[in-house]
Design a protein around this motif. Structure first.
Motif, PDB file in Angstrom:
ATOM      1  N   ARG A   1     -19.496 -67.992 -39.856  1.00  0.00           N
ATOM      2  CA  ARG A   1     -19.798 -66.439 -40.570  1.00  0.00           C
ATOM      3  C   ARG A   1     -18.871 -65.361 -40.521  1.00  0.00           C
ATOM      4  O   ARG A   1     -18.592 -64.840 -41.477  1.00  0.00           O
ATOM      5  N   ALA A   2     -17.882 -64.810 -39.193  1.00  0.00           N
ATOM      6  CA  ALA A   2     -16.992 -64.007 -39.721  1.00  0.00           C
ATOM      7  C   ALA A   2     -15.601 -64.638 -40.728  1.00  0.00           C
ATOM      8  O   ALA A   2     -15.296 -63.782 -40.818  1.00  0.00           O
ATOM      9  N   PHE A   3     -15.604 -66.035 -40.842  1.00  0.00           N
ATOM     10  CA  PHE A   3     -14.509 -66.326 -41.924  1.00  0.00           C
ATOM     11  C   PHE A   3     -15.276 -65.985 -42.430  1.00  0.00           C
ATOM     12  O   PHE A   3     -14.384 -65.819 -43.672  1.00  0.00           O
TER      13      PHE A   3
ATOM     14  N   SER B   1     -16.337 -57.715 -35.749  1.00  0.00           N
ATOM     15  CA  SER B   1     -17.167 -57.077 -35.039  1.00  0.00           C
ATOM     16  C   SER B   1     -17.664 -58.603 -34.642  1.00  0.00           C
ATOM     17  O   SER B   1     -18.174 -58.569 -33.085  1.00  0.00           O
ATOM     18  N   LEU B   2     -18.377 -59.574 -35.040  1.00  0.00           N
ATOM     19  CA  LEU B   2     -18.880 -60.537 -34.504  1.00  0.00           C
ATOM     20  C   LEU B   2     -17.919 -60.925 -34.080  1.00  0.00           C
ATOM     21  O   LEU B   2     -18.815 -61.920 -32.615  1.00  0.00           O
ATOM     22  N   LEU B   3     -16.590 -61.503 -34.304  1.00  0.00           N
ATOM     23  CA  LEU B   3     -16.162 -62.413 -33.420  1.00  0.00           C
ATOM     24  C   LEU B   3     -15.946 -61.650 -31.742  1.00  0.00           C
ATOM     25  O   LEU B   3     -15.836 -62.170 -30.478  1.00  0.00           O
ATOM     26  N   ALA B   4     -15.223 -60.251 -31.815  1.00  0.00           N
ATOM     27  CA  ALA B   4     -14.950 -59.289 -30.987  1.00  0.00           C
ATOM     28  C   ALA B   4     -16.564 -59.643 -30.225  1.00  0.00           C
ATOM     29  O   ALA B   4     -16.612 -59.321 -28.407  1.00  0.00           O
ATOM     30  N   ALA B   5     -17.845 -59.836 -30.377  1.00  0.00           N
ATOM     31  CA  ALA B   5     -18.937 -59.827 -29.485  1.00  0.00           C
ATOM     32  C   ALA B   5     -19.115 -61.383 -29.262  1.00  0.00           C
ATOM     33  O   ALA B   5     -20.412 -61.152 -28.128  1.00  0.00           O
ATOM     34  N   ASP B   6     -18.156 -62.251 -29.400  1.00  0.00           N
ATOM     35  CA  ASP B   6     -18.542 -63.039 -28.771  1.00  0.00           C
ATOM     36  C   ASP B   6     -17.275 -64.173 -28.499  1.00  0.00           C
ATOM     37  O   ASP B   6     -16.610 -64.966 -28.932  1.00  0.00           O
ATOM     38  N   PRO B   7     -17.225 -63.898 -27.472  1.00  0.00           N
ATOM     39  CA  PRO B   7     -15.777 -64.374 -26.349  1.00  0.00           C
ATOM     40  C   PRO B   7     -15.227 -65.702 -26.479  1.00  0.00           C
ATOM     41  O   PRO B   7     -14.854 -66.284 -26.566  1.00  0.00           O
TER      42      PRO B   7
ATOM     43  N   ASP C   1     -12.437 -54.090 -46.954  1.00  0.00           N
ATOM     44  CA  ASP C   1     -12.183 -53.861 -45.453  1.00  0.00           C
ATOM     45  C   ASP C   1     -12.877 -53.791 -44.941  1.00  0.00           C
ATOM     46  O   ASP C   1     -13.150 -54.173 -43.668  1.00  0.00           O
ATOM     47  N   ASP C   2     -14.788 -53.216 -45.511  1.00  0.00           N
ATOM     48  CA  ASP C   2     -15.612 -53.970 -44.677  1.00  0.00           C
ATOM     49  C   ASP C   2     -15.799 -55.040 -44.459  1.00  0.00           C
ATOM     50  O   ASP C   2     -16.553 -55.883 -43.499  1.00  0.00           O
ATOM     51  N   THR C   3     -15.299 -56.068 -44.859  1.00  0.00           N
ATOM     52  CA  THR C   3     -16.196 -57.205 -44.569  1.00  0.00           C
ATOM     53  C   THR C   3     -14.889 -57.611 -43.473  1.00  0.00           C
ATOM     54  O   THR C   3     -15.609 -58.673 -43.041  1.00  0.00           O
ATOM     55  N   LEU C   4     -13.855 -57.528 -43.660  1.00  0.00           N
ATOM     56  CA  LEU C   4     -13.163 -57.558 -42.454  1.00  0.00           C
ATOM     57  C   LEU C   4     -13.689 -57.095 -41.327  1.00  0.00           C
ATOM     58  O   LEU C   4     -12.926 -57.813 -40.279  1.00  0.00           O
TER      59      LEU C   4
ATOM     60  N   SER D   1     -24.820 -70.195 -32.725  1.00  0.00           N
ATOM     61  CA  SER D   1     -23.433 -71.170 -32.179  1.00  0.00           C
ATOM     62  C   SER D   1     -22.712 -70.205 -32.000  1.00  0.00           C
ATOM     63  O   SER D   1     -22.187 -70.223 -33.075  1.00  0.00           O
ATOM     64  N   THR D   2     -20.899 -71.160 -31.030  1.00  0.00           N
ATOM     65  CA  THR D   2     -20.137 -70.379 -31.588  1.00  0.00           C
ATOM     66  C   THR D   2     -19.262 -71.252 -32.469  1.00  0.00           C
ATOM     67  O   THR D   2     -18.722 -70.173 -33.893  1.00  0.00           O
ATOM     68  N   SER D   3     -20.115 -72.499 -32.914  1.00  0.00           N
ATOM     69  CA  SER D   3     -19.277 -72.500 -34.318  1.00  0.00           C
ATOM     70  C   SER D   3     -19.309 -71.722 -34.974  1.00  0.00           C
ATOM     71  O   SER D   3     -18.940 -71.130 -36.640  1.00  0.00           O
ATOM     72  N   GLY D   4     -21.214 -71.736 -35.210  1.00  0.00           N
ATOM     73  CA  GLY D   4     -21.538 -70.508 -36.619  1.00  0.00           C
ATOM     74  C   GLY D   4     -21.514 -69.100 -36.774  1.00  0.00           C
ATOM     75  O   GLY D   4     -20.883 -68.762 -37.460  1.00  0.00           O
ATOM     76  N   THR D   5     -21.046 -68.294 -35.722  1.00  0.00           N
ATOM     77  CA  THR D   5     -20.552 -67.365 -35.260  1.00  0.00           C
ATOM     78  C   THR D   5     -18.947 -67.233 -35.625  1.00  0.00           C
ATOM     79  O   THR D   5     -18.366 -66.270 -36.700  1.00  0.00           O
ATOM     80  N   VAL D   6     -18.203 -68.076 -35.952  1.00  0.00           N
ATOM     81  CA  VAL D   6     -17.082 -68.710 -36.686  1.00  0.00           C
ATOM     82  C   VAL D   6     -17.081 -68.257 -38.216  1.00  0.00           C
ATOM     83  O   VAL D   6     -16.237 -67.189 -38.856  1.00  0.00           O
TER      84      VAL D   6
END
Length: 377
Positions: A9-11, A28-34, A20-23, A2-7
């Motif tokens: 995980r990204a956060f 990448s997760l957010l960029a892949a899910d408009p 930097d790696d975690t950033l 889900s969109t909420s799940g993507t956010v």
């Protein structure tokens, strides 16, 4: 997912671990899910609202973002704050609204590179998440008055004249004219302050002092903070510098605070112009000027302006009927300051070791002198 799940995980990846790696993983997760963009923006607005609860104001947030990150992030912060303001259920005062109206904003085209955009957003959110609590300037909020500062009266004709005089002082290339214009402006400021005190006394106005944060930007922020302190003291206010976040908190009555902001800004502009001319003269003489020259110049300028303002204030003749009014206002300012800052420390100016810079700065301050206040008719 889900969109909420993507956010989520990204956060978790980017906001609670500063690597930097975690950033990159979070971006990448957010960029892949408009489809996640709206949820990311909503959570950013929540971070902004949390900053307000910790005592921050719009201009403070953008100032610290510029200081810690860059202009791109400052524009993102401005857009986020404006969006949050639209759904903010609290009534905000005129000063708060003016800060929001003056914020920079980002352009939609900046989202074309989704990874870079997501990276910048997460860097901004990292900073917002870690903002500490500041001294709450809004005493009135707990008493049921509008948060964000009391509603200010429309600018008086006197303040309009003062603003125009200082603008001319900043623009002129003739030191004598700048001196005369600045002197007239300070005279009107003093007159305006006394008029406001008398009007308040006659009308039995019980409004207390306000508090505002004024940016003290690098470079040479120590000297600039000294200058602001001198201007505040000359106009019946008190200032405390927060070096870490690049501002001073100034406490005083509303009309005096406006005078402080006007005069401080004008003197800074005049000091910068005078320093540029002094450096040009030094270079023409074959001497290379350095950061130490500029630091010493501004330190001397701030010191000399402070001496002159204090001397002018000491010469002001005050009628006996006004003494109790001014004394009560001074006590009120002191009490508000003590509540905001029960503990303060002093600091020593650093890097003041260039004799030529000190001499030139003192000369420039003499050219920007202000006259003593005249007795009211």
């Amino acid at each position: 997912m889900s969109t909420s799940g993507t956010v989520d995980r990204a956060f978790r990846s980017a906001l609670y671990d500063t690597g930097d790696d975690t950033l990159d993983t979070g971006a990448s997760l957010l960029a892949a899910d408009p489809a996640a963009d709206a949820e990311v923006a909503r959570r950013g607005e929540d971070l902004v609202a949390s900053a307000w609860q910790r005592g921050w104001q719009p201009a403070d947030v953008v100032r610290v973002v510029r200081r810690e990150l860059d202009e791109t992030h400052a524009r993102l912060a401005g857009s986020l704050i404006r969006a949050q303001a639209l759904r903010d259920g609290r009534v905000r005062g005129a000063r708060w609204q003016a800060q929001v109206a003056g914020l920079p904003t980002s352009e939609a085209a900046a989202r074309a590179d989704r990874f870079s955009y997501a990276t910048a957003v997460l860097e901004l959110y990292r900073l917002l998440l870690r903002l500490p609590a500041l001294e709450p300037l809004d005493e009135a909020a707990g008493a049921g008055e509008p948060p964000g500062g009391r509603e200010r009266k429309p600018e008086s004709r006197m303040l309009g004249r003062i603003r125009a005089l200082l603008a001319k002082a900043e623009a002129t290339g003739f030191p004598e004219e700048a001196e005369a214009l600045s002197a007239k402006a300070q005279e009107l400021m003093a007159r305006h302050s006394v008029d406001e005190a008398l009007l308040a006394a006659r009308a039995a106005v019980t409004e207390g002092p306000d508090a505002v944060r004024i940016g003290v930007d690098p470079p040479y922020e120590q000297a600039k903070a000294v200058l602001l302190d001198a201007v505040a003291a000359a106009n019946h206010c008190r200032a405390v510098w927060n070096e870490a976040f690049g501002f001073s908190t100034v406490v005083g009555f509303a009309s005096d605070l406006e005078a402080v902001e006007l005069l401080y800004t004008s003197l800074l502009v005049q000091a910068t112009g005078a320093m540029t001319r002094a450096e040009a003269a030094q270079r023409a003489g074959g001497r290379k000027r350095t950061k130490t020259f500029r630091q010493s110049f501004l330190a001397a300028y701030a010191h000399r302006v402070g001496v002159r303002l204090a001397a002018a204030a000491a010469e002001v003749p005050v009628g006996e009927d006004l003494l109790p009014v001014l004394a009560s206002r001074e006590v009120a300012v002191g009490e508000r300051m003590d509540r905001l800052f029960p503990e303060t420390t002093t600091t020593r100016l650093r890097g003041v070791s260039d004799a030529a810079g000190w001499e030139e700065g003192s000369r420039a301050a003499d050219a920007a002198q202000v006259r003593g206040r005249k007795r009211l008719p």
